[in-house]
Design an enzyme around this catalytic site. Structure first.
Site, PDB file in Angstrom:
ATOM      1  N   GLU A  58      -2.989   8.852 -14.277  1.00 53.49           N
ATOM      2  CA  GLU A  58      -1.705   8.247 -13.671  1.00 53.49           C
ATOM      3  C   GLU A  58      -2.031   7.189 -12.756  1.00 53.49           C
ATOM      4  OE1 GLU A  58      -2.154  11.451 -14.220  1.00 53.49           O
ATOM      5  OE2 GLU A  58      -0.493  12.396 -14.905  1.00 53.49           O
ATOM      6  N   CYS A  92       0.053  13.083  -8.954  1.00 52.94           N
ATOM      7  CA  CYS A  92       0.787  11.931  -9.691  1.00 52.94           C
ATOM      8  C   CYS A  92       2.455  12.042  -9.970  1.00 52.94           C
ATOM      9  CB  CYS A  92       0.042  12.184 -10.968  1.00 52.94           C
ATOM     10  SG  CYS A  92      -1.846  11.677 -10.630  1.00 52.94           S
TER      11      CYS A  92
HETATM   12  N1  THU Z   1      -6.036  14.763 -14.408  1.00 58.73           N
HETATM   13  C1  THU Z   1      -5.264  13.851 -14.692  1.00 58.73           C
HETATM   14  O1  THU Z   1      -5.988  12.581 -15.127  1.00 58.73           O
HETATM   15  N2  THU Z   1      -3.939  13.714 -14.554  1.00 58.73           N
HETATM   16  C2  THU Z   1      -3.327  14.858 -14.092  1.00 58.73           C
HETATM   17  O2  THU Z   1      -2.071  14.787 -13.963  1.00 58.73           O
HETATM   18  C3  THU Z   1      -3.791  16.053 -14.263  1.00 58.73           C
HETATM   19  C4  THU Z   1      -5.322  16.070 -14.034  1.00 58.73           C
HETATM   20  C5  THU Z   1      -7.330  14.650 -14.471  1.00 58.73           C
HETATM   21  C6  THU Z   1      -7.989  14.829 -13.234  1.00 58.73           C
HETATM   22  C7  THU Z   1      -9.739  15.244 -13.612  1.00 58.73           C
HETATM   23  O3  THU Z   1     -10.192  14.197 -14.127  1.00 58.73           O
HETATM   24  C8  THU Z   1      -9.320  16.265 -14.876  1.00 58.73           C
HETATM   25  O4  THU Z   1      -8.053  15.781 -15.150  1.00 58.73           O
HETATM   26  C9  THU Z   1      -9.418  17.658 -14.473  1.00 58.73           C
HETATM   27  O5  THU Z   1      -8.532  18.074 -13.443  1.00 58.73           O
END
Ligand code: THU
Length: 133
Positions: A58, A92
């Site tokens: 995000e 996010c």
């Molecule tokens: N992650 C996201 O990119 N967005 C989210 O809303 C949830 C988590 C990513 C962060 C990290 O790189 C991976 O997912 C594992 O937590």
């Protein structure tokens, strides 16, 4: 404003998830959103050897939103590398609220919900304006 093509947004999120940089968690995330002028913006997670500074998908999405002209987010979807819909993490949700507010439609595993249900009683720009004038 045109109708929301959720399948197009979901396809864009699956596509951008393949560009994620997630060597530490091996949990690739992609997200996509419709902007009020019809643009579609996307993001993928970008991790870091210093684990705590990794960027959620995000972060990239809101950065692209502004880098390409700003506007308001209308509809948002997010998925993992299996293409399964996932919820945006708490931080996010706050990022998305800034640019979509209570009416932003979020594609959740429980169906499409407005941000007012995904992040109830959100703190946001109007709280600051109420005090700062
Ligand atoms: N992650 C996201 O990119 N967005 C989210 O809303 C949830 C988590 C990513 C962060 C990290 O790189 C991976 O997912 C594992 O937590």
């Amino acid at each position: 404003m045109t109708d929301i093509d959720w399948e197009e947004l979901r396809a864009a999120s699956r596509d951008i998830a393949t560009r994620a940089y997630a060597p530490y968690s091996d949990y690739q995330v992609g997200c996509a959103a419709l902007v009020d002028d019809g643009r579609v913006v996307v993001g993928c997670n970008v991790e870091n050897a210093s684990y705590g500074v990794g960027l959620c998908a995000e972060c990239g999405l809101v950065s692209q939103l502004h880098a390409t002209g700003g506007g308001r987010l209308v509809a948002f979807t997010c998925c993992n590398k299996l293409g399964e819909r996932i919820m945006p993490c708490g931080r996010c949700r706050q990022l998305l609220f800034e640019f979509g507010g209570n009416d932003l439609l979020v594609d959740t595993p429980q169906g499409i919900l407005p941000m007012r249900e995904v992040l109830p009683q959100a703190f946001g720009p109007t709280d600051l304006a109420a005090v700062m004038g």
